[in-house]
Scaffold this motif. Sequence first.
Motif, PDB file in Angstrom:
ATOM      1  N   GLU A  12      12.366 -15.859  -2.542  1.00  0.00           N
ATOM      2  CA  GLU A  12      11.335 -14.919  -2.540  1.00  0.00           C
ATOM      3  C   GLU A  12      10.759 -14.673  -4.201  1.00  0.00           C
ATOM      4  O   GLU A  12      11.517 -14.512  -4.905  1.00  0.00           O
ATOM      5  CB  GLU A  12      11.832 -13.570  -2.325  1.00  0.00           C
ATOM      6  N   ALA A  17       9.448  -9.721  -9.168  1.00  0.00           N
ATOM      7  CA  ALA A  17      10.643  -9.847  -8.977  1.00  0.00           C
ATOM      8  C   ALA A  17      10.941 -11.371  -8.502  1.00  0.00           C
ATOM      9  O   ALA A  17       9.949 -12.006  -7.803  1.00  0.00           O
ATOM     10  CB  ALA A  17      11.226  -9.132  -7.875  1.00  0.00           C
ATOM     11  N   CYS A  18      12.250 -11.901  -8.587  1.00  0.00           N
ATOM     12  CA  CYS A  18      12.437 -13.427  -8.019  1.00  0.00           C
ATOM     13  C   CYS A  18      13.865 -13.168  -7.457  1.00  0.00           C
ATOM     14  O   CYS A  18      14.788 -12.605  -8.024  1.00  0.00           O
ATOM     15  CB  CYS A  18      12.378 -14.193  -9.247  1.00  0.00           C
ATOM     16  N   SER A  19      14.010 -13.807  -6.092  1.00  0.00           N
ATOM     17  CA  SER A  19      15.234 -13.353  -5.613  1.00  0.00           C
ATOM     18  C   SER A  19      15.457 -14.774  -4.720  1.00  0.00           C
ATOM     19  O   SER A  19      14.563 -15.404  -4.286  1.00  0.00           O
ATOM     20  CB  SER A  19      15.532 -12.250  -4.818  1.00  0.00           C
ATOM     21  N   GLU A  31      23.289 -13.072  -2.482  1.00  0.00           N
ATOM     22  CA  GLU A  31      21.919 -12.881  -3.365  1.00  0.00           C
ATOM     23  C   GLU A  31      21.994 -13.064  -4.606  1.00  0.00           C
ATOM     24  O   GLU A  31      22.600 -12.147  -5.414  1.00  0.00           O
ATOM     25  CB  GLU A  31      21.344 -11.806  -2.623  1.00  0.00           C
ATOM     26  N   TYR A  33      19.137 -11.889  -7.703  1.00  0.00           N
ATOM     27  CA  TYR A  33      18.179 -11.007  -7.765  1.00  0.00           C
ATOM     28  C   TYR A  33      17.801 -11.102  -9.333  1.00  0.00           C
ATOM     29  O   TYR A  33      18.675 -10.582 -10.106  1.00  0.00           O
ATOM     30  CB  TYR A  33      18.076  -9.769  -7.115  1.00  0.00           C
ATOM     31  N   GLU A  35      14.381  -9.043 -11.850  1.00  0.00           N
ATOM     32  CA  GLU A  35      13.213  -8.460 -11.966  1.00  0.00           C
ATOM     33  C   GLU A  35      12.662  -8.642 -13.324  1.00  0.00           C
ATOM     34  O   GLU A  35      13.146  -7.892 -14.057  1.00  0.00           O
ATOM     35  CB  GLU A  35      13.166  -7.062 -11.504  1.00  0.00           C
ATOM     36  N   CYS A 107      12.848  -4.676   3.937  1.00  0.00           N
ATOM     37  CA  CYS A 107      13.581  -3.964   2.701  1.00  0.00           C
ATOM     38  C   CYS A 107      13.601  -2.441   2.718  1.00  0.00           C
ATOM     39  O   CYS A 107      14.696  -2.075   2.486  1.00  0.00           O
ATOM     40  CB  CYS A 107      13.241  -4.647   1.432  1.00  0.00           C
ATOM     41  N   LYS A 199       9.458  -0.399  -3.479  1.00  0.00           N
ATOM     42  CA  LYS A 199      10.558  -1.295  -2.996  1.00  0.00           C
ATOM     43  C   LYS A 199       9.926  -2.771  -3.285  1.00  0.00           C
ATOM     44  O   LYS A 199       9.089  -3.125  -2.865  1.00  0.00           O
ATOM     45  CB  LYS A 199      11.160  -1.356  -1.450  1.00  0.00           C
ATOM     46  N   GLN A 202      12.900  -8.781  -1.425  1.00  0.00           N
ATOM     47  CA  GLN A 202      14.133  -9.468  -1.726  1.00  0.00           C
ATOM     48  C   GLN A 202      14.250 -10.363  -0.934  1.00  0.00           C
ATOM     49  O   GLN A 202      14.012 -10.209   0.256  1.00  0.00           O
ATOM     50  CB  GLN A 202      15.164  -8.374  -2.141  1.00  0.00           C
ATOM     51  N   SER A 204      16.842 -11.217   0.504  1.00  0.00           N
ATOM     52  CA  SER A 204      17.850 -10.649   1.529  1.00  0.00           C
ATOM     53  C   SER A 204      16.943 -10.031   2.695  1.00  0.00           C
ATOM     54  O   SER A 204      17.512 -10.082   3.893  1.00  0.00           O
ATOM     55  CB  SER A 204      18.741  -9.903   0.922  1.00  0.00           C
TER      56      SER A 204
END
Length: 244
Positions: A12, A17-19, A31, A33, A35, A107, A199, A202, A204
């Motif tokens: 993602e 953000a990057c995950s 996971e 994660y 940001e 999420c 939010k 992510q 997940s």
Amino acid sequence: MKKEIRPILLIETSTEACSVALSNGSALIEEIYLEEPKAHASVVAPFVERLLKGNELAACELAAVAVSKGPGSYTGLRVGVSVAKGICYAASIPLIGVSTLATIAECALESSGEMVESCNGNLLIVPMIDARRMEVYTATYNREMEEVAPVCAKILEKESYSNQLSESTLLFTGNGAEKFKELLASEGALSPNAHFLKKMPQASGMRRLAAKALEMGKFEDVAYFQPFYLKEFVAGKPKKLLKF
């Protein structure tokens, strides 16, 4: 980890953000994660390598790679899709594209369990991605994650969603929800049926959507798949021009 399990790799990168995550069906395995704006290109591949090595997996042992397909950041989406396509091509495994807005909605649902359970009336989830000024990329989902209003670019006004708010409880989420809340507050138009949750998407949050796509055999063409930008990328003029 048992080798007979074939997890899905989730990537993602659609916002700041990057995950990256691994899932087995709807169950999250792990996971990573972060940001941090503009870090995607330097961290996505190392995150993937770290996850695979940490779980003693080779790319060819994955069931598929799922990637957030947009809408969202032009650069971020290209980074994520490029990494996902490279893995799928090299390992000969399927590619799954997952809507960024649906991921944000998932999420939000996970983070709002008590509010969702206590909601007696109809509940709609409205993820919003900030598209600058008063514009957002958005869609609307019900609590079963069925799309009830399609993805679109929307200019926010105080009357936006007034009809829906008169009949249902709406959960506004994503990095564009806060400016809608501020707009309604400044106009004295906040509704008791409006709830807000900032939010970020992510990896997940992609797991149930990706698992469903895997079960249905709903895959993308690795060679031709492109992110869904919603609006064409327009390069801005540099503030300083080079002189020769």
